[in-house]
Design a protein around this motif. Structure first.
Motif, mmCIF file in Angstrom:
data_model
loop_
_atom_site.group_PDB
_atom_site.id
_atom_site.type_symbol
_atom_site.label_atom_id
_atom_site.label_comp_id
_atom_site.label_asym_id
_atom_site.label_seq_id
_atom_site.Cartn_x
_atom_site.Cartn_y
_atom_site.Cartn_z
ATOM 1 N N SER A 263 -3.713 -0.016 -9.601
ATOM 2 C CA SER A 263 -4.903 0.693 -9.123
ATOM 3 C C SER A 263 -5.617 -0.206 -8.117
ATOM 4 O O SER A 263 -5.274 -1.371 -7.958
ATOM 5 N N LYS B 30 -1.730 3.763 -7.461
ATOM 6 C CA LYS B 30 -1.987 4.990 -8.210
ATOM 7 C C LYS B 30 -3.348 4.887 -8.871
ATOM 8 O O LYS B 30 -4.043 3.891 -8.742
ATOM 9 N N SER C 247 -7.241 6.556 -9.456
ATOM 10 C CA SER C 247 -8.274 7.281 -8.716
ATOM 11 C C SER C 247 -8.786 6.460 -7.541
ATOM 12 O O SER C 247 -8.687 5.237 -7.549
ATOM 13 N N ILE C 248 -9.365 7.154 -6.577
ATOM 14 C CA ILE C 248 -10.116 6.469 -5.526
ATOM 15 C C ILE C 248 -11.374 5.933 -6.206
ATOM 16 O O ILE C 248 -12.066 6.697 -6.880
ATOM 17 N N ASN D 287 0.265 7.145 -0.718
ATOM 18 C CA ASN D 287 0.252 6.457 -1.994
ATOM 19 C C ASN D 287 0.384 7.494 -3.101
ATOM 20 O O ASN D 287 0.858 8.600 -2.851
ATOM 21 N N PHE E 166 -2.312 8.372 -5.326
ATOM 22 C CA PHE E 166 -3.650 8.575 -5.882
ATOM 23 C C PHE E 166 -3.813 9.993 -6.408
ATOM 24 O O PHE E 166 -3.275 10.938 -5.849
ATOM 25 N N ASN F 85 -1.220 12.117 -0.602
ATOM 26 C CA ASN F 85 -1.541 11.710 -1.962
ATOM 27 C C ASN F 85 -1.641 12.988 -2.781
ATOM 28 O O ASN F 85 -1.530 14.084 -2.244
#
Length: 175
Positions: free
Chosen positions: A39, A60, A62-63, A79, A81, A103
């Motif tokens: 992350s 991977k 969350s933003i 990516n 995400f 994503n």
């Protein structure tokens, strides 16, 4: 202290080293096009960070909802995400470019995106967006390139988008 880290176009693997999160003078962090995983917990104590390029990796999660307020460029394309676009992104008043294409973010475009007054490029193509485009996109007065290609957006195109005088490209294909 270190102001720039540029590790782009290599075959580096594994997570971002934890020491990076302690580099309070860091302004540019570019690890584009590697095989990095994990992350991206970019600590908000990177108060000087202006450019964050994490595209074309295997990140991977969350933003992060907390990002440095100084951020001007955020590139996280190609990516893994998930979890939508955090509404808190709207607080990044200096953000000029946000690229998240390819994503699996899903969810709607948050209305807070309309608060990004400095934004010139927004690329949210092929990220699984759903719902309608918010009328608040009409507040992006500096936007030049607006890309929502390859999503599941429905409904009407907000008429407010037609008032964006600097916009050169609006891509809504494949929705």
């Amino acid at each position: 202290g270190i102001k720039r880290i540029e590790w782009g176009e290599n075959r580096f693997t594994g997570p971002i080293p934890s020491i990076v999160h302690e580099l309070s003078s860091l302004q540019i962090f570019d690890v584009t096009d590697n095989l990095l995983t994990g992350s991206i917990d970019v600590a908000s104590n990177l108060a000087s960070l202006k450019i964050l390029k994490l595209g074309v990796n295997k990140f991977k999660g969350s933003i992060p909802s907390v990002l440095p307020q100084s951020l001007r460029v955020l590139e996280i394309q190609n990516n893994r995400f998930r979890g939508g676009i955090p509404p808190e992104l709207g607080s990044l008043s200096y953000l000029e470019r946000f690229t998240a294409k390819d994503n699996d973010l899903g969810g709607p475009v948050p209305i807070e995106v309309g608060l990004l007054a400095a934004l010139e490029t927004l690329d949210l193509s092929f990220v699984g967006l759903t719902g309608t485009l918010p009328t608040e996109l009409g507040k992006l007065n500096k936007i030049v390139d607006l890309n929502f290609d390859g999503n599941k957006i429905t409904g009407e195109i907000p008429t407010e988008i037609g008032n964006l005088e600097n916009m050169e490209k609006l891509n809504l294909q494949h929705n």
